[in-house]
Design a protein around this motif. Structure first.
Motif, PDB file in Angstrom:
ATOM      1  N   MET A   1       0.828  -1.208   0.000  1.00 51.53           N
ATOM      2  CA  MET A   1       0.000   0.000   0.000  1.00 51.53           C
ATOM      3  C   MET A   1       0.865   1.262   0.000  1.00 51.53           C
ATOM      4  N   ASP A   2       1.946   1.194   0.822  1.00 53.07           N
ATOM      5  CA  ASP A   2       2.834   2.349   0.891  1.00 53.07           C
ATOM      6  C   ASP A   2       3.512   2.600  -0.456  1.00 53.07           C
ATOM      7  N   LYS A   3       3.887   1.483  -1.124  1.00 49.01           N
ATOM      8  CA  LYS A   3       4.524   1.627  -2.431  1.00 49.01           C
ATOM      9  C   LYS A   3       3.565   2.216  -3.452  1.00 49.01           C
ATOM     10  N   LEU A   4       2.309   1.840  -3.353  1.00 49.90           N
ATOM     11  CA  LEU A   4       1.303   2.331  -4.295  1.00 49.90           C
ATOM     12  C   LEU A   4       1.108   3.841  -4.151  1.00 49.90           C
ATOM     13  N   ILE A   5       0.986   4.313  -2.927  1.00 48.32           N
ATOM     14  CA  ILE A   5       0.789   5.749  -2.706  1.00 48.32           C
ATOM     15  C   ILE A   5       2.039   6.531  -3.093  1.00 48.32           C
ATOM     16  N   TYR A   6       3.218   5.931  -2.867  1.00 50.51           N
ATOM     17  CA  TYR A   6       4.462   6.587  -3.237  1.00 50.51           C
ATOM     18  C   TYR A   6       4.569   6.713  -4.760  1.00 50.51           C
ATOM     19  N   THR A   7       4.162   5.649  -5.453  1.00 51.98           N
ATOM     20  CA  THR A   7       4.183   5.672  -6.918  1.00 51.98           C
ATOM     21  C   THR A   7       3.236   6.732  -7.463  1.00 51.98           C
ATOM     22  N   ALA A   8       2.037   6.796  -6.906  1.00 56.23           N
ATOM     23  CA  ALA A   8       1.048   7.771  -7.364  1.00 56.23           C
ATOM     24  C   ALA A   8       1.518   9.197  -7.098  1.00 56.23           C
ATOM     25  N   ALA A   9       2.108   9.422  -5.922  1.00 55.75           N
ATOM     26  CA  ALA A   9       2.576  10.765  -5.572  1.00 55.75           C
ATOM     27  C   ALA A   9       3.720  11.208  -6.479  1.00 55.75           C
ATOM     28  N   SER A  10       4.660  10.283  -6.786  1.00 60.06           N
ATOM     29  CA  SER A  10       5.760  10.640  -7.675  1.00 60.06           C
ATOM     30  C   SER A  10       5.262  10.881  -9.092  1.00 60.06           C
ATOM     31  N   GLY A  11       4.185  10.166  -9.482  1.00 64.57           N
ATOM     32  CA  GLY A  11       3.573  10.406 -10.787  1.00 64.57           C
ATOM     33  C   GLY A  11       2.965  11.790 -10.877  1.00 64.57           C
ATOM     34  N   LEU A  12       2.309  12.223  -9.793  1.00 68.30           N
ATOM     35  CA  LEU A  12       1.755  13.576  -9.757  1.00 68.30           C
ATOM     36  C   LEU A  12       2.858  14.626  -9.905  1.00 68.30           C
ATOM     37  N   LYS A  13       3.977  14.400  -9.226  1.00 67.61           N
ATOM     38  CA  LYS A  13       5.094  15.341  -9.295  1.00 67.61           C
ATOM     39  C   LYS A  13       5.643  15.425 -10.709  1.00 67.61           C
ATOM     40  N   ALA A  14       5.746  14.271 -11.369  1.00 69.73           N
ATOM     41  CA  ALA A  14       6.273  14.246 -12.732  1.00 69.73           C
ATOM     42  C   ALA A  14       5.342  14.974 -13.693  1.00 69.73           C
ATOM     43  N   HIS A  15       4.041  14.804 -13.543  1.00 74.49           N
ATOM     44  CA  HIS A  15       3.086  15.461 -14.431  1.00 74.49           C
ATOM     45  C   HIS A  15       3.029  16.963 -14.181  1.00 74.49           C
ATOM     46  N   LEU A  16       3.264  17.374 -12.935  1.00 69.86           N
ATOM     47  CA  LEU A  16       3.350  18.812 -12.658  1.00 69.86           C
ATOM     48  C   LEU A  16       4.556  19.420 -13.370  1.00 69.86           C
ATOM     49  N   ALA A  17       5.687  18.695 -13.349  1.00 67.29           N
ATOM     50  CA  ALA A  17       6.885  19.172 -14.049  1.00 67.29           C
ATOM     51  C   ALA A  17       6.643  19.232 -15.552  1.00 67.29           C
ATOM     52  N   SER A  18       5.934  18.237 -16.061  1.00 62.95           N
ATOM     53  CA  SER A  18       5.618  18.218 -17.490  1.00 62.95           C
ATOM     54  C   SER A  18       4.717  19.385 -17.868  1.00 62.95           C
ATOM     55  N   GLN A  19       3.735  19.681 -17.019  1.00 59.81           N
ATOM     56  CA  GLN A  19       2.832  20.800 -17.286  1.00 59.81           C
ATOM     57  C   GLN A  19       3.595  22.125 -17.308  1.00 59.81           C
ATOM     58  N   ALA A  20       4.564  22.269 -16.406  1.00 62.42           N
ATOM     59  CA  ALA A  20       5.379  23.483 -16.382  1.00 62.42           C
ATOM     60  C   ALA A  20       6.219  23.593 -17.644  1.00 62.42           C
ATOM     61  N   SER A  21       6.721  22.456 -18.127  1.00 66.10           N
ATOM     62  CA  SER A  21       7.514  22.440 -19.353  1.00 66.10           C
ATOM     63  C   SER A  21       6.678  22.849 -20.560  1.00 66.10           C
ATOM     64  N   ILE A  22       5.458  22.325 -20.642  1.00 63.02           N
ATOM     65  CA  ILE A  22       4.562  22.671 -21.755  1.00 63.02           C
ATOM     66  C   ILE A  22       4.205  24.147 -21.714  1.00 63.02           C
ATOM     67  N   ALA A  23       3.928  24.658 -20.513  1.00 63.39           N
ATOM     68  CA  ALA A  23       3.602  26.079 -20.370  1.00 63.39           C
ATOM     69  C   ALA A  23       4.776  26.954 -20.793  1.00 63.39           C
ATOM     70  N   ASN A  24       5.995  26.523 -20.455  1.00 63.37           N
ATOM     71  CA  ASN A  24       7.190  27.275 -20.854  1.00 63.37           C
ATOM     72  C   ASN A  24       7.339  27.299 -22.375  1.00 63.37           C
ATOM     73  N   ASN A  25       7.044  26.171 -23.022  1.00 64.47           N
ATOM     74  CA  ASN A  25       7.099  26.115 -24.485  1.00 64.47           C
ATOM     75  C   ASN A  25       6.121  27.097 -25.111  1.00 64.47           C
ATOM     76  N   MET A  26       4.901  27.109 -24.601  1.00 67.82           N
ATOM     77  CA  MET A  26       3.873  27.991 -25.162  1.00 67.82           C
ATOM     78  C   MET A  26       4.248  29.458 -24.963  1.00 67.82           C
ATOM     79  N   ALA A  27       4.865  29.759 -23.814  1.00 68.05           N
ATOM     80  CA  ALA A  27       5.261  31.141 -23.544  1.00 68.05           C
ATOM     81  C   ALA A  27       6.395  31.592 -24.460  1.00 68.05           C
ATOM     82  N   ASN A  28       7.172  30.625 -24.981  1.00 68.49           N
ATOM     83  CA  ASN A  28       8.314  30.956 -25.839  1.00 68.49           C
ATOM     84  C   ASN A  28       8.067  30.620 -27.303  1.00 68.49           C
ATOM     85  N   ALA A  29       6.813  30.518 -27.684  1.00 65.21           N
ATOM     86  CA  ALA A  29       6.486  30.169 -29.069  1.00 65.21           C
ATOM     87  C   ALA A  29       6.973  31.206 -30.070  1.00 65.21           C
TER      88      ALA A  29
END
Length: 248
Positions: A1-29
């Protein structure tokens, strides 16, 4: 259970970083010579000797799209668009050599030739300095010439320096937060003696806004999946706790 929540939380962090990257691309179009960031998700191993993983189950690695952008004619003498895969050598904020595709060059008040975002352009022996001149030109080979001030209309061009162009082939490079290319672990790239430029033109950003919007929607949906996984993990944990409280 602990591994599952850790995996989900790290996935959220990765998608937040990805969203910031996409936003940076759009700002520099519309940023000259900008190369789009991209996120690569790589699976990392989970330790089998501990109840908790030593690393997140998914980790985001920042890379960038190395494809060239479109070239637009400007007619401005100090605008250059680099052909092929060569890069312009500049001096970074830390004083070390770095590289860019941004070719909207200008002469600063100090006489230093620099890019539109203020990075000094490097020549054969360091940053190029332009003496007072009534005209500055750049040849397809990157040779910087001037007609000295006061020479009149018949003044003869004088060569000042040659812009350093480099090749990143065979060298591991990364893109910094300053939007410059850096050699991973330090060092400098070798000079590309075959590099050519188109004068009076600029390479535009290679960001595809349509694709960036699609990526943003897909990333948001993936984020919601990870968030729902955390909710389900919480429900499973509460159900397990209730079972343990049942009278024996």
């Amino acid at each position: 259970m602990d591994k599952l929540i850790y995996t989900a939380a790290s996935g959220l962090k990765a998608h937040l970083a990805s969203q910031a990257s996409i936003a940076n691309n759009m700002a520099n179009a519309s940023t000259i010579g900008f190369r789009a960031d991209r996120m690569i998700f790589d699976q990392l191993k989970i330790s089998n000797t501990s109840a908790f993983p030593r690393q997140p189950a998914s980790e985001s690695v920042t890379d960038f799209d190395r494809r060239a952008g479109t070239v637009n004619q400007t007619g401005r003498p100090l605008d250059i668009a680099v052909n092929g895969e060569a890069w312009i050598a500049v001096q970074g904020r830390d004083g070390l050599e770095a590289y860019t595709r941004r070719g909207d060059l200008q002469v600063a008040a100090s006489g230093v030739l620099e890019t539109g975002d203020g990075f000094p352009v490097i020549g054969s022996g360091g940053p190029i300095t332009i003496p007072p001149a009534q005209k500055v030109t750049i040849s397809p080979e990157g040779v910087v010439s001037i007609i000295p001030q006061g020479s009149g209309i018949d003044g003869q061009p004088q060569v000042i320096d040659t812009i350093k162009f480099v090749s990143d082939k065979g060298t591991k490079t990364t893109k910094g937060l300053d939007n410059l290319l850096h050699v991973e672990g330090g060092g400098v790239l070798p000079r590309d003696l075959n590099a050519k430029v188109v004068t009076g033109a600029l390479e535009q950003s290679n960001v595809n806004l349509t694709q960036a919007l699609v990526d943003m929607i897909e990333n948001q949906r993936s984020y919601e999946v990870q968030a729902n996984l955390i909710k389900e993990t919480k429900n499973l944990d509460e159900s397990s706790a209730q079972l343990m409280r049942l009278p024996g």
